[in-house]
Design a protein around this motif. Structure first.
Motif, short mmCIF file in Angstrom:
data_model
loop_
_atom_site.label_atom_id
_atom_site.label_comp_id
_atom_site.label_asym_id
_atom_site.label_seq_id
_atom_site.Cartn_x
_atom_site.Cartn_y
_atom_site.Cartn_z
N GLU A 177 0.95 -1.22 -0.07
CA GLU A 177 -0.12 0.10 -0.06
C GLU A 177 0.75 1.19 -0.05
OE1 GLU A 177 -1.50 1.19 4.35
OE2 GLU A 177 -1.75 -0.77 4.03
N ILE A 178 0.26 2.18 -0.54
CA ILE A 178 0.99 3.47 -0.72
C ILE A 178 0.42 4.66 -0.10
CG2 ILE A 178 1.99 5.43 -2.03
CD1 ILE A 178 2.59 3.29 -4.18
N LYS A 245 -18.24 5.32 1.23
CA LYS A 245 -17.95 4.87 2.53
C LYS A 245 -16.34 4.05 2.41
CE LYS A 245 -22.30 4.18 4.66
NZ LYS A 245 -23.23 3.26 5.37
N PRO A 246 -15.47 4.03 3.37
CA PRO A 246 -14.24 3.26 3.31
C PRO A 246 -14.68 1.84 3.29
CG PRO A 246 -14.41 5.01 5.24
CD PRO A 246 -15.60 4.86 4.62
N LYS A 247 -13.83 1.19 2.31
CA LYS A 247 -14.07 -0.50 2.25
C LYS A 247 -13.39 -0.93 3.26
CE LYS A 247 -13.44 0.07 -2.59
NZ LYS A 247 -13.23 1.33 -2.68
N ALA A 248 -13.43 -2.32 3.59
CA ALA A 248 -12.87 -3.13 4.67
C ALA A 248 -11.36 -2.88 4.75
CB ALA A 248 -13.24 -4.63 4.44
N ASP A 249 -11.03 -2.52 6.08
CA ASP A 249 -9.70 -2.25 6.40
C ASP A 249 -9.09 -1.12 5.52
OD1 ASP A 249 -9.33 -4.52 8.10
OD2 ASP A 249 -9.02 -5.84 6.07
N TYR A 320 -3.99 0.54 -2.52
CA TYR A 320 -3.40 -0.82 -2.20
C TYR A 320 -3.44 -1.88 -3.44
CZ TYR A 320 -5.83 0.78 1.92
OH TYR A 320 -6.22 1.27 3.34
N TYR A 321 -2.57 -2.84 -3.36
CA TYR A 321 -2.37 -3.96 -4.20
C TYR A 321 -2.28 -5.37 -3.41
CZ TYR A 321 -1.24 -7.10 -8.02
OH TYR A 321 -1.27 -8.03 -8.95
#
Length: 324
Positions: A177-178, A245-249, A320-321
């Motif tokens: 993640e960055i 909304k923010p995704k999981a995690d 994220y990747y």
């Protein structure tokens, strides 16, 4: 092959281990004969080829390696008076690979019958194998005096001994993640005029959706306060919009100043927000933002409107990747 310095590197770590090597093991039934053989074979014994590293090197079964043991030490690499051990990658398969280098951690093993454990010796620096450097190892694994001492336990049951190696090749990085913090926000302010405040009857009011820092937000206003406030306070929150909304995690940092404006002066009521918005907690603010009595006295304009403003300073973003 290894370091040619006269001083053994401070990155060398030695410890005892009960578990045997997982990459390759070499048992010698007659160590004296191995010494004689090595003197006629460039001072070393080479094992057969093996693959290792959790997956075959480069993910192909054609990329292999050998364990090299110098029973009298590698004099060309400052190993005289020691057991020297190395790993050599197969150069033909290395140069023919799409990738022409691999990083690996090497842990060398010498079995001790007396301790019933393996002495492990490792240079904690990761080794970089490529076409120009196909051999890595340690020139001073164990002193010959200590190894050959019958009381030490490395040579046992006549003239037997065991060597081994673990080659640890990490798989390619595929989880990352960055995290970035945007401090130069375009249009960082949002204003909300809540009209006819004294006539509001609903428990909660939501502003229009607005965008700051590539995220969508709303403000929540409770004109009679949140649960348990007995209608004496005004509650105000910054909330992630339902459509963003923010995704999981996932988590988004928002640093902002949330204000109720003084219509006749500069005595604004301000709360500084510095919070992570996550799936389980989408909103931040203050339940007792302002007493209803003070609000009615000072903070309503002539048209009975309440002016709310939020000014963002920082909004984070994370790439994220792989994307979950």
């Amino acid at each position: 092959m290894g370091s040619s310095s006269n001083v053994v590197s401070s990155t060398i770590a030695k410890k005892w281990r009960e578990h045997p090597p997982s990459s390759y093991s070499l048992k010698v039934d007659n160590f004296r004969q191995l010494e004689k053989f090595a003197s006629t074979s460039d001072d070393k014994y080479q094992s057969r080829l093996f693959s290792s590293g959790g997956y075959n090197w480069y993910g192909s079964s054609t990329h292999l390696a050998k364990l090299l043991v110098y029973p009298k030490g590698n004099e060309k690499d400052n190993g005289k008076g020691f057991i020297s051990m190395y790993v050599a990658i197969d150069s033909k398969s290395l140069t023919s690979a799409p990738q022409c280098e691999v990083f690996a951690e090497l842990i060398f093993f010498v079995y001790n019958k007396k301790e019933k454990k393996y002495l492990t010796i490792q240079d904690v620096e990761v080794n970089r194998f490529n076409a120009l450097k196909t051999v890595w190892g340690l020139q001073q694994v164990l002193s010959s005096d200590s190894f050959n001492n019958p009381e030490s336990g490395y040579v046992f049951e006549g003239d037997q001994c065991k060597f081994g190696v673990d080659v640890i090749v990490p798989s390619p990085l595929n989880n990352w993640e960055i995290l970035s913090f945007n401090e130069k926000l375009r249009n960082p302010k949002f204003s909300w005029s809540v009209k006819k405040f004294s006539q509001l009857k609903e428990d909660k009011y939501i502003s229009n959706t607005f965008s700051v820092g590539a995220r969508k937000w709303v403000l929540w206003l409770y004109p009679k306060g949140g649960s348990g406030e007995d209608g004496k306070w005004v509650s105000l929150y910054l909330q992630s919009a339902d459509s963003d909304k923010p995704k999981a995690d996932e988590k988004i940092l928002a640093q902002a100043n949330l204000r109720v404006l003084d219509p006749l002066g500069s005595n604004h009521i301000e709360v500084k927000l510095n919070n992570w918005h996550v799936e389980q907690n989408l909103g931040w603010g203050r339940t007792r933002f302002l007493s209803l009595a003070e609000l009615r006295k000072v903070y309503l304009d002539k048209e009975d409107a309440l002016k709310v403003e939020i000014e963002f300073e920082v909004v984070s973003s994370t790439k994220y990747y792989p994307i979950i």
